[in-house]
Design a protein around this motif. Structure first.
Motif, PDB file in Angstrom:
ATOM      1  N   THR A  95      12.114 -11.104   0.955  1.00  0.00           N
ATOM      2  CA  THR A  95      11.270 -10.047   1.520  1.00  0.00           C
ATOM      3  C   THR A  95       9.813 -10.427   1.332  1.00  0.00           C
ATOM      4  O   THR A  95       9.363 -10.672   0.214  1.00  0.00           O
ATOM      5  N   LYS A  96       9.074 -10.501   2.437  1.00  0.00           N
ATOM      6  CA  LYS A  96       7.658 -10.861   2.403  1.00  0.00           C
ATOM      7  C   LYS A  96       6.889  -9.872   3.279  1.00  0.00           C
ATOM      8  O   LYS A  96       7.007  -9.891   4.503  1.00  0.00           O
ATOM      9  N   ILE A  97       6.126  -9.004   2.639  1.00  0.00           N
ATOM     10  CA  ILE A  97       5.325  -8.026   3.376  1.00  0.00           C
ATOM     11  C   ILE A  97       4.145  -8.754   4.012  1.00  0.00           C
ATOM     12  O   ILE A  97       3.385  -9.446   3.329  1.00  0.00           O
ATOM     13  N   ALA A  98       3.962  -8.583   5.321  1.00  0.00           N
ATOM     14  CA  ALA A  98       2.888  -9.255   6.049  1.00  0.00           C
ATOM     15  C   ALA A  98       1.906  -8.275   6.673  1.00  0.00           C
ATOM     16  O   ALA A  98       0.818  -8.663   7.076  1.00  0.00           O
ATOM     17  N   GLN A  99       2.297  -6.998   6.754  1.00  0.00           N
ATOM     18  CA  GLN A  99       1.446  -6.009   7.408  1.00  0.00           C
ATOM     19  C   GLN A  99       1.531  -4.701   6.637  1.00  0.00           C
ATOM     20  O   GLN A  99       2.611  -4.312   6.161  1.00  0.00           O
ATOM     21  N   VAL A 100       0.389  -4.031   6.496  1.00  0.00           N
ATOM     22  CA  VAL A 100       0.322  -2.733   5.832  1.00  0.00           C
ATOM     23  C   VAL A 100      -0.476  -1.789   6.717  1.00  0.00           C
ATOM     24  O   VAL A 100      -1.530  -2.161   7.252  1.00  0.00           O
ATOM     25  N   LEU A 101       0.037  -0.579   6.867  1.00  0.00           N
ATOM     26  CA  LEU A 101      -0.651   0.468   7.620  1.00  0.00           C
ATOM     27  C   LEU A 101      -0.822   1.669   6.705  1.00  0.00           C
ATOM     28  O   LEU A 101       0.165   2.212   6.207  1.00  0.00           O
ATOM     29  N   CYS A 102      -2.060   2.066   6.476  1.00  0.00           N
ATOM     30  CA  CYS A 102      -2.361   3.269   5.698  1.00  0.00           C
ATOM     31  C   CYS A 102      -2.681   4.381   6.685  1.00  0.00           C
ATOM     32  O   CYS A 102      -3.501   4.188   7.593  1.00  0.00           O
ATOM     33  N   THR A 103      -2.032   5.536   6.514  1.00  0.00           N
ATOM     34  CA  THR A 103      -2.172   6.640   7.466  1.00  0.00           C
ATOM     35  C   THR A 103      -2.484   7.937   6.742  1.00  0.00           C
ATOM     36  O   THR A 103      -1.896   8.233   5.711  1.00  0.00           O
ATOM     37  N   GLU A 104      -3.376   8.710   7.333  1.00  0.00           N
ATOM     38  CA  GLU A 104      -3.712  10.049   6.854  1.00  0.00           C
ATOM     39  C   GLU A 104      -3.272  11.059   7.916  1.00  0.00           C
ATOM     40  O   GLU A 104      -3.648  10.936   9.075  1.00  0.00           O
ATOM     41  N   TYR A 105      -2.436  12.004   7.497  1.00  0.00           N
ATOM     42  CA  TYR A 105      -2.004  13.101   8.364  1.00  0.00           C
ATOM     43  C   TYR A 105      -2.642  14.374   7.829  1.00  0.00           C
ATOM     44  O   TYR A 105      -2.310  14.814   6.732  1.00  0.00           O
ATOM     45  N   ASP A 106      -3.546  14.978   8.577  1.00  0.00           N
ATOM     46  CA  ASP A 106      -4.125  16.245   8.151  1.00  0.00           C
ATOM     47  C   ASP A 106      -3.109  17.357   8.414  1.00  0.00           C
ATOM     48  O   ASP A 106      -2.120  17.154   9.130  1.00  0.00           O
ATOM     49  N   THR A 107      -3.335  18.531   7.866  1.00  0.00           N
ATOM     50  CA  THR A 107      -2.452  19.677   8.108  1.00  0.00           C
ATOM     51  C   THR A 107      -2.274  19.863   9.615  1.00  0.00           C
ATOM     52  O   THR A 107      -3.247  19.826  10.367  1.00  0.00           O
ATOM     53  N   GLY A 108      -1.038  20.026  10.048  1.00  0.00           N
ATOM     54  CA  GLY A 108      -0.744  20.239  11.461  1.00  0.00           C
ATOM     55  C   GLY A 108      -0.568  18.974  12.279  1.00  0.00           C
ATOM     56  O   GLY A 108      -0.319  19.035  13.482  1.00  0.00           O
ATOM     57  N   VAL A 109      -0.685  17.819  11.656  1.00  0.00           N
ATOM     58  CA  VAL A 109      -0.574  16.539  12.376  1.00  0.00           C
ATOM     59  C   VAL A 109       0.790  15.907  12.085  1.00  0.00           C
ATOM     60  O   VAL A 109       1.288  15.956  10.966  1.00  0.00           O
ATOM     61  N   GLY A 110       1.385  15.328  13.101  1.00  0.00           N
ATOM     62  CA  GLY A 110       2.638  14.593  12.968  1.00  0.00           C
ATOM     63  C   GLY A 110       2.551  13.315  13.769  1.00  0.00           C
ATOM     64  O   GLY A 110       1.467  12.846  14.112  1.00  0.00           O
ATOM     65  N   ILE A 111       3.710  12.776  14.105  1.00  0.00           N
ATOM     66  CA  ILE A 111       3.775  11.576  14.953  1.00  0.00           C
ATOM     67  C   ILE A 111       4.999  11.720  15.846  1.00  0.00           C
ATOM     68  O   ILE A 111       6.070  12.139  15.404  1.00  0.00           O
ATOM     69  N   GLY A 112       4.813  11.416  17.131  1.00  0.00           N
ATOM     70  CA  GLY A 112       5.886  11.584  18.111  1.00  0.00           C
ATOM     71  C   GLY A 112       6.961  10.514  18.013  1.00  0.00           C
ATOM     72  O   GLY A 112       6.874   9.567  17.226  1.00  0.00           O
ATOM     73  N   TRP A 113       7.970  10.663  18.851  1.00  0.00           N
ATOM     74  CA  TRP A 113       9.118   9.754  18.869  1.00  0.00           C
ATOM     75  C   TRP A 113       8.683   8.353  19.246  1.00  0.00           C
ATOM     76  O   TRP A 113       7.955   8.159  20.217  1.00  0.00           O
ATOM     77  N   HIS A 114       9.140   7.375  18.471  1.00  0.00           N
ATOM     78  CA  HIS A 114       8.787   5.983  18.737  1.00  0.00           C
ATOM     79  C   HIS A 114       9.683   5.049  17.929  1.00  0.00           C
ATOM     80  O   HIS A 114      10.401   5.479  17.041  1.00  0.00           O
ATOM     81  N   ARG A 115       9.599   3.768  18.267  1.00  0.00           N
ATOM     82  CA  ARG A 115      10.128   2.671  17.458  1.00  0.00           C
ATOM     83  C   ARG A 115       8.935   1.781  17.138  1.00  0.00           C
ATOM     84  O   ARG A 115       8.058   1.603  17.977  1.00  0.00           O
ATOM     85  N   ASP A 116       8.927   1.190  15.966  1.00  0.00           N
ATOM     86  CA  ASP A 116       7.860   0.258  15.632  1.00  0.00           C
ATOM     87  C   ASP A 116       7.973  -0.970  16.539  1.00  0.00           C
ATOM     88  O   ASP A 116       9.050  -1.287  17.041  1.00  0.00           O
ATOM     89  N   LYS A 117       6.867  -1.635  16.748  1.00  0.00           N
ATOM     90  CA  LYS A 117       6.818  -2.782  17.659  1.00  0.00           C
ATOM     91  C   LYS A 117       7.807  -3.873  17.227  1.00  0.00           C
ATOM     92  O   LYS A 117       8.069  -4.063  16.045  1.00  0.00           O
ATOM     93  N   PRO A 118       8.356  -4.626  18.195  1.00  0.00           N
ATOM     94  CA  PRO A 118       9.400  -5.608  17.903  1.00  0.00           C
ATOM     95  C   PRO A 118       8.918  -6.813  17.087  1.00  0.00           C
ATOM     96  O   PRO A 118       9.744  -7.592  16.615  1.00  0.00           O
TER      97      PRO A 118
END
Length: 190
Positions: A95-118
């Motif tokens: 296992t080798k982590i190559a990418q990191v995404l830090c995300t902030e969701y404020d109150t009332g925020v979500g994320i819609g239906w998706h798949r991560d990029k291939p």
């Protein structure tokens, strides 16, 4: 690898390859990570010409939705080094982590239906702050098969195999501020 993943809870009806572990980090570590993420130069998520309500910072690589390809991003910050080592240990040999995404969701925020990029292979998500509902769906004939996972603060999930390739996922609007750190391995090119 089975020994490493035995920390993850698995249910018979969860998507194949989805693993979940509660209390992956301590409350003190959670507070430190939230401070680090909140101090980043977070920007609204850009999806082509659209701007999402969540704010993000990418390291290692980032996907450019306008150009439709992966680009190099800022190097992964040193304050993530020990955490990445723990995540890689949880993922097992190779296992080798190559990418990191830090995300902030404020109150009332979500994320819609998706798949991560291939370009990405396994996905590990560390949840900080508010709990959330992590929803999965996949088309089965003319209906949707669905699964929901209650994700607690300080927990981590891993998506691999079918949960990563065949299922879409989303998070409905959160009830209080939430942060996440997503760790991704890359697809190995042969």
């Amino acid at each position: 690898m089975a020994k490493q993943l035995s920390l993850f809870a698995v249910t018979s009806r969860s998507p194949e390859g989805l693993r979940y572990a509660a209390e992956f980090i301590s409350p003190a570590t959670e507070r430190d990570l939230i401070e680090h993420v909140a101090a980043l130069p977070l920007q609204p998520f850009q999806f082509g010409q659209y701007e999402g309500k969540r704010r993000v910072a990418s390291f290692g690589f980032r996907y450019d939705y306008t150009l439709r390809h992966l680009q190099e991003a800022d190097p992964i910050p040193p304050w993530l080094t020990q955490l990445i080592e723990r995540v890689e240990g949880l993922g097992g040999p190779g296992t080798k982590i190559a990418q990191v995404l830090c995300t902030e969701y404020d109150t009332g925020v979500g994320i819609g239906w998706h798949r991560d990029k291939p370009h990405f292979d396994r996905i590990f998500g560390l949840s900080l702050g508010s709990p959330c509902k992590f929803r999965f769906r996949r088309a089965v004939s003319e209906k949707w098969e669905r699964f929901a996972l209650d994700v607690a603060p300080r927990s981590i999930y891993m998506m691999a195999g079918a949960s990563r390739q065949d299922w879409e996922h989303s998070i409905p609007a959160v009830e209080a501020p939430r942060y996440s750190i997503t760790f991704r391995t890359m697809v190995k090119r042969t």
